[in-house]
Design an enzyme around this catalytic site. Structure first.
Site, PDB file in Angstrom:
ATOM      1  N   VAL A   1       1.092  -1.215  -0.085  1.00  0.00           N
ATOM      2  CA  VAL A   1      -0.085   0.075   0.093  1.00  0.00           C
ATOM      3  C   VAL A   1       0.941   1.290  -0.151  1.00  0.00           C
ATOM      4  CG1 VAL A   1      -2.017   1.264   1.145  1.00  0.00           C
ATOM      5  CG2 VAL A   1      -1.758  -1.237   1.361  1.00  0.00           C
ATOM      6  N   LYS A   2       0.728   2.114  -0.914  1.00  0.00           N
ATOM      7  CA  LYS A   2       1.487   3.492  -0.998  1.00  0.00           C
ATOM      8  C   LYS A   2       0.658   4.499  -0.545  1.00  0.00           C
ATOM      9  CE  LYS A   2       3.327   4.069  -5.386  1.00  0.00           C
ATOM     10  NZ  LYS A   2       3.783   4.843  -6.650  1.00  0.00           N
ATOM     11  N   ILE A   3       1.461   5.201   0.396  1.00  0.00           N
ATOM     12  CA  ILE A   3       1.025   6.211   1.225  1.00  0.00           C
ATOM     13  C   ILE A   3       1.784   7.532   1.142  1.00  0.00           C
ATOM     14  CG2 ILE A   3       0.209   6.844   3.619  1.00  0.00           C
ATOM     15  CD1 ILE A   3      -0.724   3.971   4.077  1.00  0.00           C
TER      16      ILE A   3
END
Length: 218
Positions: free
Chosen positions: A86-88
């Protein structure tokens, strides 16, 4: 160094995979839009399609900017496929979300990193990757490669397991500079990776070998 390809184009991903050197994929809403992938369901399916091509991690970016939204989207993305990371974004809410998601064993990639301090906070929160943007720093007259070096040195000194994922790679020389600076991963366009193959002496040598062979067999 690991090679990730920065695209949502399935043909390019397949080509990189066929080379035998692909370790993962990064993508984002802009890259999805570039390929005409629109709508939540189609975007999610596209992430799954990418995961079915590659063997490594696939970064999928949240759209939400608030903590609760990031958590909700992050869990939904992680449920799509075991390879999803998950890219945050590196914001206050983002750091909190990274801490929470890492506590429930969801891998994260903290994106839009432009300083050592941001990388430090992301690593302490438990990010699997931090993504410093080399090219965008170069665009404003700052040395993006030097930031890669500083972050890599910091992580080595303090023993962080977080990997330095050099992003916003524009060309082949950026890749070579990232190798020297100690990046764990470079995520790049396919042509930057295949550019590593190019050398005039290779072309000249192959031409000579073939010419000599033809002389002996004519």
């Amino acid at each position: 160094m690991k090679f990730f390809i920065d695209t949502a184009n399935l043909d390019q991903i397949k080509e990189a995979q066929d080379l035998g050197i692909l370790d993962g994929v990064t993508t984002n809403p802009s890259l999805m839009a570039k390929e005409g992938i629109k709508g939540a369901d189609k975007i999610k399916q596209h992430y799954v399609d990418i995961c079915n091509i590659v063997d490594g991690d696939v970064s999928a970016e949240v759209i939400a900017t608030d903590f609760e939204g990031m958590i909700r989207e992050g869990e939904e993305l992680a449920d799509l496929h075991p390879q999803i990371v998950v890219k945050i974004p590196c914001t206050k809410a983002g750091i909190k979300a990274i801490r929470y998601l890492s506590s429930i064993d969801i891998s994260t990639n903290c994106t839009l990193i432009f300083s050592v301090g941001q990388a430090l906070l992301a690593a302490k929160a438990g990010a699997a990757y931090v993504s410093p943007f080399v090219g965008r720093l170069d665009d404003i007259g700052t040395d993006g490669i030097d930031l890669i070096r500083q972050i890599a040195n910091m992580f080595n000194y303090y023993g962080f397991e977080t990997e330095v994922l050099a992003a916003s790679i524009r060309h082949t020389m950026h890749i070579l500079q990232c190798v020297e600076a100690g990046a764990d991963v470079s995520t790049c366009p396919l042509n930057a990776i295949t550019g590593l193959l190019n050398h005039p002496l290779t072309d000249k040598g192959l031409e000579q070998f073939l010419a000599d062979y033809n002389k002996l067999n004519s």
